[in-house]
Design an enzyme around this catalytic site. Sequence first.
Site, PDB file in Angstrom:
ATOM      1  CG  HIS A  35       5.655  -8.011   6.541  1.00 41.89           C
ATOM      2  ND1 HIS A  35       4.561  -8.559   7.174  1.00 41.89           N
ATOM      3  CD2 HIS A  35       5.172  -7.145   5.617  1.00 41.89           C
ATOM      4  CE1 HIS A  35       3.458  -8.060   6.635  1.00 41.89           C
ATOM      5  NE2 HIS A  35       3.800  -7.191   5.701  1.00 41.89           N
ATOM      6  N   GLY A 121      -6.637   2.910   8.077  1.00 45.54           N
ATOM      7  CA  GLY A 121      -6.473   2.037   6.905  1.00 45.54           C
ATOM      8  C   GLY A 121      -5.343   2.465   5.988  1.00 45.54           C
ATOM      9  CB  ALA A 122      -3.414   5.509   5.693  1.00 45.79           C
ATOM     10  N   GLY A 123      -2.142   2.354   6.719  1.00 47.02           N
ATOM     11  CA  GLY A 123      -0.885   1.674   7.029  1.00 47.02           C
ATOM     12  C   GLY A 123      -0.048   2.445   8.040  1.00 47.02           C
ATOM     13  CD  GLU A 159      -3.610  -4.779  16.692  1.00 49.21           C
ATOM     14  OE1 GLU A 159      -3.533  -3.666  17.235  1.00 49.21           O
ATOM     15  OE2 GLU A 159      -3.739  -4.925  15.471  1.00 49.21           O
ATOM     16  CG  ASP A 171       2.199  -1.321  14.318  1.00 49.01           C
ATOM     17  OD1 ASP A 171       3.284  -1.089  13.735  1.00 49.01           O
ATOM     18  OD2 ASP A 171       1.294  -2.003  13.817  1.00 49.01           O
TER      19      ASP A 171
HETATM   20  C1  GLA Z   1       1.473  -4.255  10.705  1.00 53.68           C
HETATM   21  C2  GLA Z   1       1.650  -4.885  12.079  1.00 53.68           C
HETATM   22  C3  GLA Z   1       3.082  -4.678  12.596  1.00 53.68           C
HETATM   23  C4  GLA Z   1       4.103  -5.103  11.549  1.00 53.68           C
HETATM   24  C5  GLA Z   1       3.782  -4.489  10.183  1.00 53.68           C
HETATM   25  C6  GLA Z   1       4.683  -5.013   9.092  1.00 53.68           C
HETATM   26  O1  GLA Z   1       1.572  -2.861  10.792  1.00 53.68           O
HETATM   27  O2  GLA Z   1       0.736  -4.325  12.989  1.00 53.68           O
HETATM   28  O3  GLA Z   1       3.251  -5.373  13.809  1.00 53.68           O
HETATM   29  O4  GLA Z   1       4.184  -6.496  11.480  1.00 53.68           O
HETATM   30  O5  GLA Z   1       2.448  -4.753   9.796  1.00 53.68           O
HETATM   31  O6  GLA Z   1       6.004  -4.634   9.331  1.00 53.68           O
END
Ligand code: GLA
Length: 378
Positions: A35, A121-123, A159, A171
Amino acid sequence: MNPAARAAALFRARYGVAPAAVASAPGRVNLIGEHVDYYGGLVLPVALGERTAVAAGPAPGRLRAVAEDVRFTPVDVPWAPVRAGTWSDYAAGVAVLMAAERSGPDELGVALAVASDVPVGAGVSSSAALEVATAAALDAWWQRRHTPDALARIAHAAETTFVGVPCGMMDQMAAAVTSAHCALLLDCRTLERESVPVTVDLVLADTGERHDLRDGAYARRRAEGEAALARIRADHPSLDALVDIPPARLSALLPVLTPEQGRRVRHVVNEQQRTRLAARALESGDAEAFSALVNASHASLRDLYECSSPRLDAVAEAARQLPRVLGARMVGAGWGGSVLVVCEPGAAGVVAAQLSGDTALALPAVRVVVPGEGVRVE
Ligand code: GLA
């Protein structure tokens, strides 16, 4: 079969011809620096070995998209530069933006087939993997010769402007430019980067708790941070970004903020500092120091940025109790997703086995992270 071969086979099965191009891009896990990307901060992601492949070819006047994953319903609609509200928007957004770069044939249209080993969906940013792989496949087919950085920028624009998630660049850059065996220390403001060798073992535990960035919590956090910056700038107009605040100045700046804004800002400022220190610790092989920073990052995300969940906290805490585990934290946006477990070198296999055998935790998926590399045309 790897995702590229599966995407090509799916394309042939669905559309009856061979694709014009196939490309793939990895998911990612961020070691630390959570974040902060949308505030222009430092992040330290690793590309996963798991990849998403996109096969692309012509479909005059149509947008066609099919995925191996049966949860994603096939799409076959007239070509139009608008969001449909389905999974295919991540790919369609990229296609629309790239088509608009140059005046192309009148009857533009694309057919896509997607095969992926990246969990959704797993981050671990399955969305950026899809966007960047689509951009690279179209780039190869349309002979645009974009650099990996440019592909990441197009994917990011898709996005933010097309799908409508106000995310940072982490990302898409991780999916595009990460080198094999390395973490990517990326300055999200300048996009300057450095490769940092990964000197610890890593395990990723999917909690099964699902989040969706489009649900609004993520955008709300970003707005809270921006409001805090605007308030601080009223007194200190030369401050460009929260990540420019030295930790030692925090206490002098916080009194004008609401308690909630204060918590958000403390997270951002200290996470920036932790990421800088963590990259140096990783590089010098100081696994203990690196892991202490990872643990502190989790506590900050939980208590200050307030984007963890009871389940993420419990899984991180249980992992820390295991032998040969040095640290653990939630990764990605939060409110569900995965926990990253940092282990002593050589311990990932046994730690992963212990975590997946823990019936009380009931983790749906536990994987050893084998650092992969960025986008490639197949
Ligand atoms: C998501 C967003 C990223 C980043 C993270 C938190 O994965 O796509 O751009 O902000 O949350 O670090």
